[in-house]
Motif scaffolding. Structure first.
Motif, PDB file in Angstrom:
ATOM      1  N   LYS A  58      46.698  34.570  54.048  1.00 30.11           N
ATOM      2  CA  LYS A  58      45.051  35.208  52.970  1.00 30.11           C
ATOM      3  C   LYS A  58      46.013  35.813  51.973  1.00 30.11           C
ATOM      4  O   LYS A  58      45.518  35.181  50.909  1.00 30.11           O
ATOM      5  CB  LYS A  58      44.028  36.411  54.070  1.00 30.11           C
ATOM      6  N   ILE A  59      46.654  36.938  52.005  1.00 33.39           N
ATOM      7  CA  ILE A  59      46.838  37.801  50.714  1.00 33.39           C
ATOM      8  C   ILE A  59      47.819  36.678  50.008  1.00 33.39           C
ATOM      9  O   ILE A  59      47.248  36.606  48.162  1.00 33.39           O
ATOM     10  CB  ILE A  59      47.950  38.392  51.016  1.00 33.39           C
ATOM     11  N   ILE A  60      48.839  36.260  50.378  1.00 35.09           N
ATOM     12  CA  ILE A  60      49.339  34.856  50.255  1.00 35.09           C
ATOM     13  C   ILE A  60      48.702  33.619  48.638  1.00 35.09           C
ATOM     14  O   ILE A  60      48.994  33.527  47.711  1.00 35.09           O
ATOM     15  CB  ILE A  60      50.597  34.265  50.497  1.00 35.09           C
ATOM     16  N   SER A  61      47.424  33.315  49.930  1.00 34.65           N
ATOM     17  CA  SER A  61      46.994  32.267  49.362  1.00 34.65           C
ATOM     18  C   SER A  61      45.785  33.208  48.418  1.00 34.65           C
ATOM     19  O   SER A  61      46.025  32.027  46.892  1.00 34.65           O
ATOM     20  CB  SER A  61      46.204  31.169  50.252  1.00 34.65           C
ATOM     21  N   ALA A  88      51.015  32.836  38.889  1.00 33.98           N
ATOM     22  CA  ALA A  88      51.470  33.360  39.951  1.00 33.98           C
ATOM     23  C   ALA A  88      53.039  32.596  40.174  1.00 33.98           C
ATOM     24  O   ALA A  88      53.084  31.541  39.701  1.00 33.98           O
ATOM     25  CB  ALA A  88      50.430  32.370  40.692  1.00 33.98           C
ATOM     26  N   PRO A  89      53.951  32.846  41.142  1.00 34.92           N
ATOM     27  CA  PRO A  89      55.160  32.481  41.458  1.00 34.92           C
ATOM     28  C   PRO A  89      54.583  31.048  41.847  1.00 34.92           C
ATOM     29  O   PRO A  89      53.944  30.897  42.792  1.00 34.92           O
ATOM     30  CB  PRO A  89      56.159  33.375  41.626  1.00 34.92           C
ATOM     31  N   GLN A  90      55.835  30.284  42.138  1.00 31.53           N
ATOM     32  CA  GLN A  90      55.586  28.511  42.841  1.00 31.53           C
ATOM     33  C   GLN A  90      55.204  29.606  44.857  1.00 31.53           C
ATOM     34  O   GLN A  90      54.624  29.008  45.391  1.00 31.53           O
ATOM     35  CB  GLN A  90      56.834  28.001  42.821  1.00 31.53           C
ATOM     36  N   LYS A  91      55.981  30.472  44.593  1.00 35.26           N
ATOM     37  CA  LYS A  91      56.252  31.099  46.246  1.00 35.26           C
ATOM     38  C   LYS A  91      56.162  32.136  46.411  1.00 35.26           C
ATOM     39  O   LYS A  91      56.554  32.979  45.208  1.00 35.26           O
ATOM     40  CB  LYS A  91      57.387  30.065  47.021  1.00 35.26           C
ATOM     41  N   LEU A  92      55.783  32.515  47.140  1.00 32.90           N
ATOM     42  CA  LEU A  92      56.410  33.982  47.997  1.00 32.90           C
ATOM     43  C   LEU A  92      56.165  34.265  49.195  1.00 32.90           C
ATOM     44  O   LEU A  92      55.950  33.287  50.441  1.00 32.90           O
ATOM     45  CB  LEU A  92      54.323  35.162  48.116  1.00 32.90           C
ATOM     46  N   TYR A  93      57.008  35.223  49.106  1.00 35.14           N
ATOM     47  CA  TYR A  93      57.906  35.331  50.815  1.00 35.14           C
ATOM     48  C   TYR A  93      57.209  37.376  51.554  1.00 35.14           C
ATOM     49  O   TYR A  93      56.887  37.791  50.563  1.00 35.14           O
ATOM     50  CB  TYR A  93      59.364  35.869  50.715  1.00 35.14           C
ATOM     51  N   LEU A  94      57.404  37.756  52.254  1.00 39.03           N
ATOM     52  CA  LEU A  94      56.120  38.911  52.879  1.00 39.03           C
ATOM     53  C   LEU A  94      57.914  39.049  53.174  1.00 39.03           C
ATOM     54  O   LEU A  94      59.203  38.839  53.764  1.00 39.03           O
ATOM     55  CB  LEU A  94      56.440  38.442  54.501  1.00 39.03           C
TER      56      LEU A  94
END
Length: 114
Positions: A15-18, A26-32
């Motif tokens: 939810k937070i990433i979306s 925003a960047p194209q991708k986010l990792y935890l």
């Protein structure tokens, strides 16, 4: 698997990433990203962040419940069998990290010793 991300925690991370990825810049991708830092009353503190970068030379990448988790190799040795959970109760809201290898924890529970 050294890190156990519960389904509840994974749902909250997704939810937070979306929400973060909905931003125009925003960047194209986010990792935890999970890491261990020195500090606190007892010596070590766990840290959770969102990170747009993953370095295959320095990081380990794993996936649980649709969440890509990145951990630097130095931190990984302290995170064996760690459980990351999310709580949304009347008394507490947020992520918790339980490390069964911690020998002692400080009174507030934010740091530990190995």
């Amino acid at each position: 698997m050294p890190i156990n991300l519960t389904e509840k925690a994974a749902s909250e991370v997704k939810k937070i990433i979306s929400e973060q990825l909905a931003s125009p810049e925003a960047p194209q991708k986010l990792y935890l990203r999970m890491s261990v830092k020195g500090g606190g009353c007892s010596g070590f503190q766990n840290k959770l962040d969102l990170d747009k970068e993953m370095n295959p030379k320095l990081d380990e990448l794993m996936e649980q419940h649709g969440v890509e988790i990145v951990v630097d190799r130095r931190s990984l040795m302290y995170l064996s069998d760690v459980t990351v959970d999310f709580h949304d109760d009347i008394n507490r809201r947020g992520f918790s990290i339980v490390n069964p290898n911690a020998k002692t924890t400080c009174g507030c529970g934010s740091s530990y010793s190995m």
